[in-house]
Scaffold this active site. Structure first.
Site, PDB file in Angstrom:
ATOM      1  CE  LYS A 206      -3.385   2.281   2.766  1.00 24.06           C
ATOM      2  NZ  LYS A 206      -4.580   2.292   3.939  1.00 24.06           N
ATOM      3  CD  GLU A 212       9.672  -5.540   7.146  1.00 23.27           C
ATOM      4  OE1 GLU A 212       9.372  -4.390   6.333  1.00 23.27           O
ATOM      5  OE2 GLU A 212       9.225  -5.619   8.525  1.00 23.27           O
ATOM      6  N   GLY A 267      -4.774  -1.845   5.349  1.00 23.38           N
ATOM      7  CA  GLY A 267      -3.682  -2.988   4.920  1.00 23.38           C
ATOM      8  C   GLY A 267      -4.463  -4.293   4.959  1.00 23.38           C
ATOM      9  NE  ARG A 268      -6.065  -3.621  11.156  1.00 25.42           N
ATOM     10  CZ  ARG A 268      -5.636  -2.453  11.010  1.00 25.42           C
ATOM     11  NH1 ARG A 268      -4.515  -2.276  10.556  1.00 25.42           N
ATOM     12  NH2 ARG A 268      -6.060  -1.429  11.809  1.00 25.42           N
ATOM     13  CD  GLU A 353      -1.637  -4.021  11.636  1.00 23.78           C
ATOM     14  OE1 GLU A 353      -2.064  -3.772  10.484  1.00 23.78           O
ATOM     15  OE2 GLU A 353      -0.261  -4.232  11.510  1.00 23.78           O
ATOM     16  CG  HIS A 384      -2.219 -35.193  17.480  1.00 22.84           C
ATOM     17  ND1 HIS A 384      -2.267 -36.479  18.024  1.00 22.84           N
ATOM     18  CD2 HIS A 384      -3.172 -35.128  16.585  1.00 22.84           C
ATOM     19  CE1 HIS A 384      -3.193 -37.148  17.460  1.00 22.84           C
ATOM     20  NE2 HIS A 384      -3.994 -36.196  16.486  1.00 22.84           N
ATOM     21  CE  LYS A 511       5.914  -0.216  10.025  1.00 22.13           C
ATOM     22  NZ  LYS A 511       5.131   0.154   9.269  1.00 22.13           N
TER      23      LYS A 511
HETATM   24  O1  F6P Z   1       3.490  -2.221   9.779  1.00 27.98           O
HETATM   25  C1  F6P Z   1       2.034  -2.726   9.763  1.00 27.98           C
HETATM   26  C2  F6P Z   1       1.497  -2.508   8.240  1.00 27.98           C
HETATM   27  O2  F6P Z   1       1.583  -0.978   7.837  1.00 27.98           O
HETATM   28  C3  F6P Z   1       0.345  -3.349   8.189  1.00 27.98           C
HETATM   29  O3  F6P Z   1      -0.760  -2.376   8.672  1.00 27.98           O
HETATM   30  C4  F6P Z   1       0.244  -3.679   6.493  1.00 27.98           C
HETATM   31  O4  F6P Z   1      -0.786  -4.570   6.276  1.00 27.98           O
HETATM   32  C5  F6P Z   1       1.521  -3.997   6.462  1.00 27.98           C
HETATM   33  O5  F6P Z   1       2.398  -3.027   7.111  1.00 27.98           O
HETATM   34  C6  F6P Z   1       2.141  -3.988   4.923  1.00 27.98           C
HETATM   35  O6  F6P Z   1       2.142  -2.404   4.494  1.00 27.98           O
HETATM   36  P1  F6P Z   1       2.380  -2.109   3.222  1.00 27.98           P
HETATM   37  O7  F6P Z   1       1.170  -2.537   2.345  1.00 27.98           O
HETATM   38  O8  F6P Z   1       2.132  -0.634   3.093  1.00 27.98           O
HETATM   39  O9  F6P Z   1       3.516  -2.586   2.561  1.00 27.98           O
END
Ligand code: F6P
Length: 543
Positions: A206, A212, A267-268, A353, A384, A511
């Protein structure tokens, strides 16, 4: 604005929980033959049995009073009409618009939003068709055969959950993978089996700034360039899903290969947007449409059904009952379906979240605990490993059992799965007292003395509450319904707790500190950080 625990209904529920303290589910069942009929709800091919919750006929009306006092209906309307209910970011939370089918008279600015939604869906449809028809080719002219979604959090959890859940609906000529971890082993292991000539990367972010995802995207770009021997190959091997056009262009992806979504999609809650492209590629656009149809059907139910028969509302209130009034700090989600194995991870982000917050919408401390810790594993695997603790560990741990009645593949073991699901929820509910345990030992041939010695170890307290969600089949449509059910559950809980479910400021501090450490490994002052980073340097230098 009211803090939740100051409400009259909250006080009444506290008293009610006190009255119920000694009650055992086994007795509640013995005293009411109609318990299942009374405490279950069905919406088409989805059934919620909540008769194994520690509730009586008084509980739900009191919980509904709480929901009304928190103005759940008004807030529901605000969400559907596109008001900026995410107040700290001044944004709407309009994921329902992404799966709105047909006209949408009740969305504020509806025509504009819906035109954008439809336009991107059409672009996705064209792209999916091109890939499936072999028209999307790599640098050497070979058609795309593998797709790697690079994303994290909401930009992978929804798609990966749906991709696994819809395995029987997938095309055989296209493989889809998900890489989230910044640990380069994740990407390396994925790429080891792939041919760069036929691999397409979807950079799903987003913000398009997530550390990452961008690290993985850069490494994937290097992999393509190294194989093709030219930077121009990047154009054919990357698409972007984002709200941040500038950053997409800066990365080197043509805006024509960007599928946009908007800041009003959290995002979620983004599976239903362009973020679902990997799913659409895997199962085809028709199945993706059916996923949206299912979610929309749940939206319609949530929007219109009275609170007392409203599945997300009831599910939300039962969760609040368990955590706020009975004191359960966690709940386990246990899908009896290999295809739903990523559901617990999806729910973790969705609920924790969204609702892991400690201040109300107007910034006051919340006077109640909010989101429980959500965890889980698929059944029967979970039986299990940690079910021992659920049965005899002495902690109150509510469970959501999720079962699928009809499989999609011949030779499915639904009978075995469902027998276990029902058996576990029954065992957790009724338990086995010491007398019964002794009797069982004697029946198994043990002497009286041995039976008495073993009985305490073979006693189960029971009274462990659970919901069971039963799906007729697990299809794109029912999956859409299931995920939307939990989305709306999460929203309702946030409203009752008086918090904003749509921001996530809690993830920012870590972060920032990571950024400081990356700039300067001695930046943090505390002894632990200093000590740890000194050891990191020492081992790194010697290793
Ligand atoms: O760090 C949390 C977050 O912002 C989530 O809310 C989101 O789903 C995820 O990181 C990934 O964010 P993006 O889609 O901006 O890479």
């Amino acid at each position: 604005m009211h803090n939740p625990a100051t409400r009259r209904a909250w006080q009444a529920l506290t008293t009610h929980a006190e009255e119920l303290r000694g009650a055992h589910l086994r007795e509640l069942f013995a005293g009411d033959k109609q318990r299942f009929a009374r405490f279950s709800l069905r919406d088409g091919d989805l059934l919620l049995d909540f008769s194994k919750q520690r509730i009586t006929q008084r509980t739900l009306p009191l919980l509904l009073e709480l929901a009304r006092a928190a103005e759940v209906e008004t807030w529901r309307e605000r969400m559907f009409s596109g008001e900026p209910i995410n107040t700290t970011e001044r944004r709407a939370a309009l994921h329902v618009a992404l799966r709105q089918r047909g006209a949408s008279p009740d969305l504020v600015g509806g025509s504009e939003v819906m035109a954008d939604v439809k336009r991107v869906l059409e672009r996705m449809r064209e792209f999916v068709t091109r890939v499936h028809d072999g028209e999307e080719t790599g640098y050497s002219g070979k058609p795309v055969r593998a797709v790697v979604n690079l994303g994290i959090g909401g930009s992978t959890l929804g798609p990966e959950t749906a991709h696994a859940a819809l395995a029987p609906f997938r095309r055989e000529d296209l493989r889809v993978f998900f890489v989230a971890n910044v640990d380069s082993d994740d990407l390396s292991e994925c790429l080891a089996d792939l041919d760069p000539q036929t691999t397409l990367f979807i950079v799903a972010s987003k913000s398009f700034t997530t550390q990452e995802t961008m690290a993985n995207a850069r490494a994937a770009r290097d992999w393509i360039i190294a194989a093709a021997g030219s930077e121009s190959a990047v154009a054919k091997h990357f698409v972007a899903l984002s709200t941040n056009r500038e950053a997409v262009v800066e990365f080197g992806i043509d805006p024509g290969r960007m599928f946009e979504f908007w800041d009003w999609v959290g995002g979620r809650f983004s599976l239903w947007s362009a973020i679902g492209l990997s799913v659409a590629l895997a199962v085809g656009m028709q199945n993706f449409d059916e996923l949206l149809d299912g979610a929309h059907a749940m939206d319609v139910h949530f929007h219109a059904a009275p609170l007392s028969t409203n599945l997300p509302v009831v599910l939300a209130l039962l969760g609040i009952w368990n955590s706020n009034f009975l004191g359960a700090p966690t709940y386990a989600a246990i899908p009896y379906s290999h295809r739903l194995r990523f559901l617990p991870a999806f729910l973790q982000q969705l609920e924790m979240e969204s609702n892991g917050k400690s201040v109300t919408r107007d910034g006051q401390p919340v006077d109640a605990t909010t989101a429980p810790v959500v965890w889980g594993e698929p059944g029967t695997n979970a039986q299990h490993s940690f079910f021992q603790l659920l049965h005899q560990g002495g902690r109150l741990i509510p469970v959501d059992f999720i079962g699928v009645v009809n499989g999609e593949r011949p030779g499915g073991r639904q009978r075995l799965l469902l027998a276990n699901l029902v058996a576990q929820s029954a065992a957790l509910m009724r338990g086995q007292d010491t007398e019964e345990a002794e009797r069982a030992c004697r029946a198994a041939g043990f002497s009286d003395a041995e039976a008495a010695r073993l009985a305490p170890h073979r006693t189960y307290p029971g009274n462990q509450p659970s919901n069971t969600l039963l799906l007729n089949r697990l299809t794109p449509c029912t999956l859409g319904k299931l995920l939307a059910l939990y989305e709306h559950k999460t929203f309702v809980q946030g409203i009752v707790w008086g918090i904003n479910s749509f921001d996530q400021w809690g993830v920012e501090l870590g972060k920032q500190l990571a950024g400081q450490i990356l700039d300067d490994e001695t930046a943090l002052e505390d002894a632990s950080s200093k000590g740890l980073l000194a050891q990191v340097r020492a081992w790194r230098d010697s290793g």
